[in-house]
Design a protein around this motif. Structure first.
Motif, PDB file in Angstrom:
ATOM      1  N   ASN A   6     -13.165 -39.903   7.755  1.00  0.00           N
ATOM      2  CA  ASN A   6     -12.206 -39.780   6.656  1.00  0.00           C
ATOM      3  C   ASN A   6     -11.157 -38.696   6.901  1.00  0.00           C
ATOM      4  O   ASN A   6     -10.304 -38.453   6.054  1.00  0.00           O
ATOM      5  CB  ASN A   6     -12.931 -39.526   5.334  1.00  0.00           C
ATOM      6  CG  ASN A   6     -13.633 -38.186   5.312  1.00  0.00           C
ATOM      7  OD1 ASN A   6     -13.793 -37.530   6.344  1.00  0.00           O
ATOM      8  ND2 ASN A   6     -14.066 -37.780   4.139  1.00  0.00           N
ATOM      9  N   PHE A   7     -11.199 -38.036   8.046  1.00  0.00           N
ATOM     10  CA  PHE A   7     -10.269 -36.960   8.369  1.00  0.00           C
ATOM     11  C   PHE A   7      -8.815 -37.404   8.248  1.00  0.00           C
ATOM     12  O   PHE A   7      -8.015 -36.768   7.567  1.00  0.00           O
ATOM     13  CB  PHE A   7     -10.564 -36.426   9.779  1.00  0.00           C
ATOM     14  CG  PHE A   7      -9.458 -35.599  10.362  1.00  0.00           C
ATOM     15  CD1 PHE A   7      -9.214 -34.318   9.897  1.00  0.00           C
ATOM     16  CD2 PHE A   7      -8.644 -36.101  11.361  1.00  0.00           C
ATOM     17  CE1 PHE A   7      -8.193 -33.548  10.426  1.00  0.00           C
ATOM     18  CE2 PHE A   7      -7.623 -35.347  11.897  1.00  0.00           C
ATOM     19  CZ  PHE A   7      -7.397 -34.066  11.426  1.00  0.00           C
ATOM     20  N   LEU A   8      -8.458 -38.496   8.903  1.00  0.00           N
ATOM     21  CA  LEU A   8      -7.066 -38.954   8.885  1.00  0.00           C
ATOM     22  C   LEU A   8      -6.633 -39.388   7.490  1.00  0.00           C
ATOM     23  O   LEU A   8      -5.499 -39.139   7.094  1.00  0.00           O
ATOM     24  CB  LEU A   8      -6.843 -40.081   9.892  1.00  0.00           C
ATOM     25  CG  LEU A   8      -6.851 -39.643  11.350  1.00  0.00           C
ATOM     26  CD1 LEU A   8      -6.717 -40.849  12.271  1.00  0.00           C
ATOM     27  CD2 LEU A   8      -5.749 -38.649  11.632  1.00  0.00           C
ATOM     28  N   ASP A   9      -7.527 -40.019   6.743  1.00  0.00           N
ATOM     29  CA  ASP A   9      -7.202 -40.412   5.370  1.00  0.00           C
ATOM     30  C   ASP A   9      -6.898 -39.181   4.517  1.00  0.00           C
ATOM     31  O   ASP A   9      -5.968 -39.183   3.715  1.00  0.00           O
ATOM     32  CB  ASP A   9      -8.354 -41.191   4.734  1.00  0.00           C
ATOM     33  CG  ASP A   9      -8.534 -42.567   5.354  1.00  0.00           C
ATOM     34  OD1 ASP A   9      -7.549 -43.103   5.904  1.00  0.00           O
ATOM     35  OD2 ASP A   9      -9.655 -43.096   5.295  1.00  0.00           O
ATOM     36  N   LYS A  10      -7.688 -38.130   4.712  1.00  0.00           N
ATOM     37  CA  LYS A  10      -7.505 -36.894   3.948  1.00  0.00           C
ATOM     38  C   LYS A  10      -6.159 -36.247   4.284  1.00  0.00           C
ATOM     39  O   LYS A  10      -5.422 -35.834   3.388  1.00  0.00           O
ATOM     40  CB  LYS A  10      -8.655 -35.937   4.270  1.00  0.00           C
ATOM     41  CG  LYS A  10      -8.653 -34.681   3.468  1.00  0.00           C
ATOM     42  CD  LYS A  10      -9.894 -33.847   3.765  1.00  0.00           C
ATOM     43  CE  LYS A  10      -9.881 -32.563   2.976  1.00  0.00           C
ATOM     44  NZ  LYS A  10     -11.071 -31.750   3.234  1.00  0.00           N
ATOM     45  N   VAL A  11      -5.822 -36.180   5.583  1.00  0.00           N
ATOM     46  CA  VAL A  11      -4.557 -35.578   5.995  1.00  0.00           C
ATOM     47  C   VAL A  11      -3.381 -36.422   5.506  1.00  0.00           C
ATOM     48  O   VAL A  11      -2.402 -35.893   4.974  1.00  0.00           O
ATOM     49  CB  VAL A  11      -4.490 -35.399   7.532  1.00  0.00           C
ATOM     50  CG1 VAL A  11      -3.121 -34.878   7.963  1.00  0.00           C
ATOM     51  CG2 VAL A  11      -5.586 -34.458   8.009  1.00  0.00           C
TER      52      VAL A  11
END
Length: 93
Positions: A6-11
């Motif tokens: 979910n890192f990219l979604d969060k950024v």
């Protein structure tokens, strides 16, 4: 630090909410990942290039797993901030 799914979604969500731009520079390549309203590839001059030219068949998350982050540049509200690691950057968002 391992990058979660979910890192990219969060950024991406953070950049859209705050009207910010984040550029990830890597040690192993001159290409970088730019995230603002989209996830894109940039060359060393800051020009957007086709993803396949910069990173081949790698998915965006694979780029973060494969390469080591050299620095992170955040542009928002007319200011630029540099972060030296992912942990430091994630405290911001």
């Amino acid at each position: 630090m391992m990058v979660g799914a979910n890192f990219l979604d969060k950024v991406l969500d953070w950049t859209r909410r705050t009207n910010s731009l984040v550029e990830f520079f890597f040690n192993e390549t001159l290409y970088r990942v730019r995230i603002d309203k989209f996830i894109r590839a940039e060359d060393a001059s800051g020009n957007i290039v086709p993803w396949s030219k910069a990173f081949g068949t790698k998915k965006p998350i694979d780029v973060f797993v494969t390469f080591h982050i050299k620095r992170i540049l955040v542009k928002r509200d007319g200011k630029e901030e540099n972060y030296s690691n992912l942990e430091e950057f994630l405290k911001l968002i």
